[in-house]
Write an enzyme that holds these catalytic residues in place. Structure first.
Site, mmCIF file in Angstrom:
data_model
loop_
_atom_site.group_PDB
_atom_site.id
_atom_site.type_symbol
_atom_site.label_atom_id
_atom_site.label_comp_id
_atom_site.label_asym_id
_atom_site.label_seq_id
_atom_site.Cartn_x
_atom_site.Cartn_y
_atom_site.Cartn_z
ATOM 1 N N GLY A 28 0.834 -1.190 0.000
ATOM 2 C CA GLY A 28 0.000 0.000 0.000
ATOM 3 C C GLY A 28 0.869 1.240 0.000
ATOM 4 N N TYR A 29 0.308 2.335 -0.451
ATOM 5 C CA TYR A 29 1.052 3.584 -0.592
ATOM 6 C C TYR A 29 0.570 4.614 0.410
ATOM 7 C CZ TYR A 29 3.196 1.514 -4.563
ATOM 8 O OH TYR A 29 3.945 0.672 -5.346
#
Length: 154
Positions: A28-29
């Site tokens: 995830g970012y």
């Protein structure tokens, strides 16, 4: 700090046969700013936080640190978009390591191969299952795929 020098290619699904070690990856970012991307990645029982700088040519600064697995799961909850899921295959070909990612979820149907280089001008020999190069196409950045998944493309 290290430098990441990498090229990306689409995989010809008609000639691709699953091979090599297969690892499930969730990432995830926390930031997708073009000046700095911050990613949290879980691979099995290991987790990492990675900060990547702006890409110049095919090179960018990269900082990567192992983090406790529970912390990584908490950070994934803070991701700006739903986490990506993929299966990564490590394949040795002509003395180089190719990483082939089979994307899942909203990016299903996309298979990409990456190769890290020592130098931007390093010559490579492509396996038969490697097709079009997409290195400079921002749509194929993992951070972009988290925001605008492959299955949504027209």
């Amino acid at each position: 700090m290290s430098k990441e020098i990498e090229r990306k290619f689409l995989v010809d699904q008609n000639s691709w046969e699953k091979q090599g070690e297969a690892l499930a990856i969730t990432q995830g970012y926390l930031s997708i700013d073009p000046e700095r991307t911050v990613r949290v990645r879980v691979i099995g029982q290991n987790a990492y936080i990675t900060i990547k700088g702006k890409t110049t040519g095919i090179t960018r600064d990269e900082f990567e640190y192992q983090v406790p697995l529970p912390d990584a799961f908490d950070m994934l909850k803070m991701a700006v978009f739903p986490p990506l899921e993929k299966i990564r295959h490590h394949i040795r070909f002509e003395g180089k390591l190719w990483e082939v990612d089979e994307f899942l979820g909203e990016n299903r149907g996309l298979i990409m191969a990456e190769i890290e280089l020592v130098d931007e001008n390093e010559a490579i020999v492509k396996p038969a299952w490697v097709s079009e190069e997409v290195t400079g196409d921002k749509r194929y950045y993992n951070s972009s795929l988290a925001h605008y998944p492959y299955t949504k493309w027209e």
